[in-house]
Scaffold this active site. Structure first.
Site, PDB file in Angstrom:
ATOM      1  N   HIS A  52      29.470  21.074 -11.125  1.00  0.00           N
ATOM      2  CA  HIS A  52      29.874  20.078 -10.142  1.00  0.00           C
ATOM      3  C   HIS A  52      30.795  20.724  -9.133  1.00  0.00           C
ATOM      4  O   HIS A  52      31.608  21.562  -9.490  1.00  0.00           O
ATOM      5  CB  HIS A  52      30.581  18.903 -10.839  1.00  0.00           C
ATOM      6  N   ASP A  61      24.664  13.250 -14.508  1.00  0.00           N
ATOM      7  CA  ASP A  61      23.211  13.176 -14.638  1.00  0.00           C
ATOM      8  C   ASP A  61      22.706  13.697 -15.978  1.00  0.00           C
ATOM      9  O   ASP A  61      21.547  13.490 -16.325  1.00  0.00           O
ATOM     10  CB  ASP A  61      22.552  13.998 -13.511  1.00  0.00           C
TER      11      ASP A  61
HETATM   12  N1  ACO Z   1      23.122  26.412 -13.973  1.00  0.00           N
HETATM   13  C1  ACO Z   1      23.391  27.744 -13.885  1.00  0.00           C
HETATM   14  N2  ACO Z   1      24.304  28.282 -13.052  1.00  0.00           N
HETATM   15  C2  ACO Z   1      24.984  27.448 -12.271  1.00  0.00           C
HETATM   16  C3  ACO Z   1      24.783  26.067 -12.297  1.00  0.00           C
HETATM   17  C4  ACO Z   1      23.808  25.538 -13.190  1.00  0.00           C
HETATM   18  N3  ACO Z   1      23.568  24.229 -13.257  1.00  0.00           N
HETATM   19  N4  ACO Z   1      25.612  25.460 -11.404  1.00  0.00           N
HETATM   20  C5  ACO Z   1      26.313  26.459 -10.848  1.00  0.00           C
HETATM   21  N5  ACO Z   1      25.951  27.658 -11.366  1.00  0.00           N
HETATM   22  C6  ACO Z   1      26.537  28.966 -11.036  1.00  0.00           C
HETATM   23  C7  ACO Z   1      26.052  29.494  -9.691  1.00  0.00           C
HETATM   24  O1  ACO Z   1      24.908  30.287  -9.828  1.00  0.00           O
HETATM   25  C8  ACO Z   1      27.257  30.271  -9.223  1.00  0.00           C
HETATM   26  O2  ACO Z   1      27.270  31.486  -9.924  1.00  0.00           O
HETATM   27  P1  ACO Z   1      27.865  32.822  -9.208  1.00  0.00           P
HETATM   28  O3  ACO Z   1      29.316  32.510  -8.918  1.00  0.00           O
HETATM   29  O4  ACO Z   1      27.664  33.908 -10.216  1.00  0.00           O
HETATM   30  O5  ACO Z   1      27.041  33.020  -7.957  1.00  0.00           O
HETATM   31  C9  ACO Z   1      28.454  29.447  -9.731  1.00  0.00           C
HETATM   32  O6  ACO Z   1      27.951  28.759 -10.912  1.00  0.00           O
HETATM   33  C10 ACO Z   1      28.986  28.427  -8.724  1.00  0.00           C
HETATM   34  O7  ACO Z   1      27.910  27.584  -8.321  1.00  0.00           O
HETATM   35  P2  ACO Z   1      27.720  26.989  -6.865  1.00  0.00           P
HETATM   36  O8  ACO Z   1      26.278  26.687  -6.634  1.00  0.00           O
HETATM   37  O9  ACO Z   1      28.414  27.854  -5.864  1.00  0.00           O
HETATM   38  O10 ACO Z   1      28.544  25.630  -6.990  1.00  0.00           O
HETATM   39  P3  ACO Z   1      28.470  24.427  -5.975  1.00  0.00           P
HETATM   40  O11 ACO Z   1      29.768  23.722  -6.073  1.00  0.00           O
HETATM   41  O12 ACO Z   1      27.990  24.861  -4.645  1.00  0.00           O
HETATM   42  O13 ACO Z   1      27.291  23.498  -6.598  1.00  0.00           O
HETATM   43  C11 ACO Z   1      26.106  21.957  -7.942  1.00  0.00           C
HETATM   44  C12 ACO Z   1      27.483  22.411  -7.422  1.00  0.00           C
HETATM   45  C13 ACO Z   1      25.126  21.778  -6.753  1.00  0.00           C
HETATM   46  C14 ACO Z   1      26.265  20.633  -8.649  1.00  0.00           C
HETATM   47  C15 ACO Z   1      25.549  23.048  -8.902  1.00  0.00           C
HETATM   48  O14 ACO Z   1      26.417  23.176 -10.009  1.00  0.00           O
HETATM   49  C16 ACO Z   1      24.129  22.745  -9.379  1.00  0.00           C
HETATM   50  O15 ACO Z   1      23.151  23.128  -8.720  1.00  0.00           O
HETATM   51  N6  ACO Z   1      23.974  22.033 -10.553  1.00  0.00           N
HETATM   52  C17 ACO Z   1      22.663  21.648 -11.030  1.00  0.00           C
HETATM   53  C18 ACO Z   1      22.173  20.420 -10.297  1.00  0.00           C
HETATM   54  C19 ACO Z   1      22.919  19.169 -10.690  1.00  0.00           C
HETATM   55  O16 ACO Z   1      23.108  18.887 -11.857  1.00  0.00           O
HETATM   56  N7  ACO Z   1      23.307  18.378  -9.671  1.00  0.00           N
HETATM   57  C20 ACO Z   1      24.002  17.103  -9.880  1.00  0.00           C
HETATM   58  C21 ACO Z   1      25.425  17.177  -9.424  1.00  0.00           C
HETATM   59  S1  ACO Z   1      26.266  15.673  -9.799  1.00  0.00           S
HETATM   60  C22 ACO Z   1      25.741  14.615  -8.636  1.00  0.00           C
HETATM   61  O17 ACO Z   1      25.366  14.915  -7.553  1.00  0.00           O
HETATM   62  C23 ACO Z   1      25.698  13.241  -9.033  1.00  0.00           C
END
Ligand code: ACO
Length: 420
Positions: free
Chosen positions: A298, A355
Site C-alpha cells: 500500500h 483487497d
Molecule cells: N508484490 C511484490 N512486490 C511488491 C508489491 C507486491 N504486491 N507491492 C510492492 N512491491 C515492491 C515493488 O516491486 C518495489 O520493490 P523495489 O523497491 O525493489 O523496486 C517496492 O515493493 C515498493 O513498491 P511500489 O510499487 O514503489 O509501491 P507503490 O506505493 O508505488 O505501490 C501498490 C503501492 C500499487 C498498492 C503496490 O503495492 C501494488 O501494486 N500492490 C498490488 C496491487 C494491490 O493490491 N492494489 C490494491 C491497493 S489498496 C487499494 O487500492 C484499495
C-alpha cells in the site's frame, strides 16, 4: 513552528508551514513558482498534499484509519452504512430521526428512470461491470439535468446500488428487481441483486450485515487515486455524475480497486496449480517477472491496513455463519504467513491490504468475481461525494492543473516529408 527555508541558486526563500489537527506538517508552496520560478517535482504525488481535508485521517505507520475522527474499528462494529454516509457526506453521525429520513430518501432515490435500462442493454453482456458502471453513471445525469446538488448526491449514492444490481442481472440474463421502499441500503441492494421480480423482499440478515460492514470499510480513504480523480474532474466544474464516473474508471484499475478481483483470480490460480505458495512468492520477488502478490502493499500503510485486519477476522465469521468452507481462505492465510515471514516483504513493509480478504467474503456471499470492484465502488461513492463537496466548498478552490518539467526536444523546424 518556523517557516521552511529553501536555497535556490544561492537565494533563500521562506515558505509557511501548515499543521494538521493530528500534527501532520506541510510546507505551503503555493507561492513557490511565483517567487522562485521553479516547480515541485513529485511523480506519483507521494509527497504532495493536494488539499487540506477534514474527512478521513490515516496514519500509515501505525495502521490508523478514522472517518471524521471516529476509528474505523468502532464504525465497523457499532454503526450502519447509512450512518457512515451521513457522517462522510453531511459531516456528523445522524440522530434517529435523521437516520430514518435518510434511509427512506435513499430508498426513494434508488428508483431510476426506466430509460437507464435501455442504455444498459446497449452494452454487450460480456462487458466488464466497471466499464458499464462508469458509463451508466454519466448516462444517469442525462435523465436528471435539472437536479440540485443535494438531489444529485442522493441519486448517485442510491443509484449506484440500483445500477450495480441491474448490471448483475442483465449480465446473468435475469429480469430486473426494483428497489423496495422499506429496506435499509445493504438489504435493498441484496433484494435487487437476488430477489424475485414482483415478490416481497426476503433478505438474509447475516449476509446483509456482512455487506453493510464491507461498505463501511470501503467508504473513504482520503486522497487515493479515485478520490483524487473525482476531485480533479470536479475541479473543472464538471457535473457530479461525470466526476463520479471518472472515479469509477480510476477504481477499476488493478493497482487500485481492481485488485480485489485479481486477488481471487490469483488465489484460484495458485490452487489450480497445486497450491505451491513458495513458487508464487518467488515470482513476486523476481524482478524479471511482472507478477505481484495482489492484495499486498500500500502506498500509505507501512505497518498494516486496519481494514484488512477487520476483514481477515470477519472472513472466518462470515464463512462460519453461512456454513461455508473455502479452500481459498486457507490458501490466503498461508500465503499471508509465508509472505510476512519473507525478507523481501518484511524489508519493503508489504502487508495485506483491504483487497486481500474482501474477495473471500464476497465469494462466500456469492457475489461473482467480476462484480467485486463494483462492490468497492458501492461503498466508495459516498467518500467520493464527500471529497468532491469539500473541494467545491473550499475557499481555496481552483481548477486542478499541475505543472510539469518538460524534457522533450527543443524548438526545431518541420522538415519536408522526403527528409523525415
Ligand atoms: N508484490 C511484490 N512486490 C511488491 C508489491 C507486491 N504486491 N507491492 C510492492 N512491491 C515492491 C515493488 O516491486 C518495489 O520493490 P523495489 O523497491 O525493489 O523496486 C517496492 O515493493 C515498493 O513498491 P511500489 O510499487 O514503489 O509501491 P507503490 O506505493 O508505488 O505501490 C501498490 C503501492 C500499487 C498498492 C503496490 O503495492 C501494488 O501494486 N500492490 C498490488 C496491487 C494491490 O493490491 N492494489 C490494491 C491497493 S489498496 C487499494 O487500492 C484499495
Amino acid at each position: 513552528m518556523s517557516n521552511a527555508k529553501l536555497t535556490l541558486d544561492g537565494t533563500d526563500h521562506e515558505f509557511p508551514l501548515v499543521e494538521g489537527s493530528e500534527g501532520e506538517v506541510g510546507i505551503d508552496i503555493a507561492k513557490l513558482r511565483g517567487t522562485t520560478g521553479a516547480v515541485a517535482l513529485d511523480p506519483g504525488y507521494g509527497n504532495t498534499g493536494s488539499c487540506q481535508s477534514a474527512i478521513t485521517f490515516i496514519d500509515g505507520e501505525n495502521g490508523v484509519l478514522r472517518y471524521r475522527g471516529y476509528p474505523i474499528e468502532q464504525l465497523a462494529e457499532q454503526v450502519t452504512f447509512e450512518e457512515v454516509i451521513n457522517l462522510l457526506v453531511w459531516g456528523e453521525l445522524p440522530d434517529e430521526a435523521r437516520l430514518k429520513e435518510l434511509r427512506a430518501t435513499l430508498a426513494e432515490y434508488a428508483v431510476l428512470d426506466e430509460g437507464i435500462k435501455k442504455v444498459l442493454e446497449g452494452f454487450p453482456k460480456t462487458a466488464h461491470p466497471m466499464a458499464m458502471l462508469s458509463s451508466l453513471m454519466t448516462a444517469l445525469g442525462t435523465f436528471y439535468p435539472d437536479g440540485d446538488t443535494e438531489e444529485e448526491i442522493l441519486r448517485v449514492i442510491a443509484g449506484t446500488s440500483t445500477l450495480a444490481a441491474y448490471i448483475y442481472r442483465y449480465k446473468q440474463g435475469l429480469d430486473y428487481v426494483e428497489p423496495s421502499k422499506d429496506l435499509d441500503f445493504a438489504s435493498n441492494f441484496l433484494h435487487m441483486m437476488y430477489g424475485t421480480p414482483g415478490e416481497e423482499p426476503d433478505v438474509d440478515e447475516t449476509i446483509a450485515k456482512a455487506i453493510d460492514k464491507l461498505l463501511i470499510l470501503h467508504a473513504d480513504h482520503e486522497q487515493n487515486c479515485s478520490a483524487s480523480t473525482t476531485r480533479m474532474v470536479g475541479s473543472a466544474m464538471a457535473s457530479l455524475y461525470a466526476s463520479i464516473s471518472a472515479g469509477v474508471g480510476a477504481l477499476s484499475g488493478p493497482l487500485h480497486g481492481g485488485a480485489n478481483q485479481k486477488v481471487l483470480e490469483m488465489l484460484q490460480a495458485i490452487q489450480d496449480d497445486g497450491g505451491d505458495l513458495e513458487k508464487y512468492v518467488g515470482l513476486a520477488k523476481d524482478k524479471s517477472s511482472d507478477f505481484r502478490l495482489m492484495g499486498f502493499g500500500h502506498r500509505v500503510y507501512k505497518n498494516f491496513d486496519p481494514r484488512a485486519k477487520i476483514l481477515g477476522a470477519s472472513a472466518d465469521d462470515v464463512l462460519t455463519a453461512l456454513g461455508k468452507d473455502d479452500p481459498l481462505l486457507d490458501i490466503a492465510r498461508k500465503l499471508e504467513k509465508v509472505a510476512l515471514e519473507d525478507e523481501f516483504f518484511v524489508k519493503r513493509r508489504l502487508y495485506p491490504n483491504v483487497d486481500f480478504y474482501s474477495g473471500i467474503i464476497y465469494r462466500a456471499l456469492e457475489i461473482p468475481t467480476e462484480m467485486f470492484t463494483v462492490m468497492f465502488a458501492l461503498g466508495r461513492a459516498s467518500g467520493w461525494i464527500a471529497q468532491w463537496q469539500e473541494m467545491r466548498n473550499d475557499p481555496a478552490f481552483r481548477i486542478h492543473r499541475p505543472r510539469q518539467i518538460y524534457i522533450g526536444e527543443n524548438e526545431r523546424d518541420v522538415p519536408p516529408i522526403s527528409e523525415r
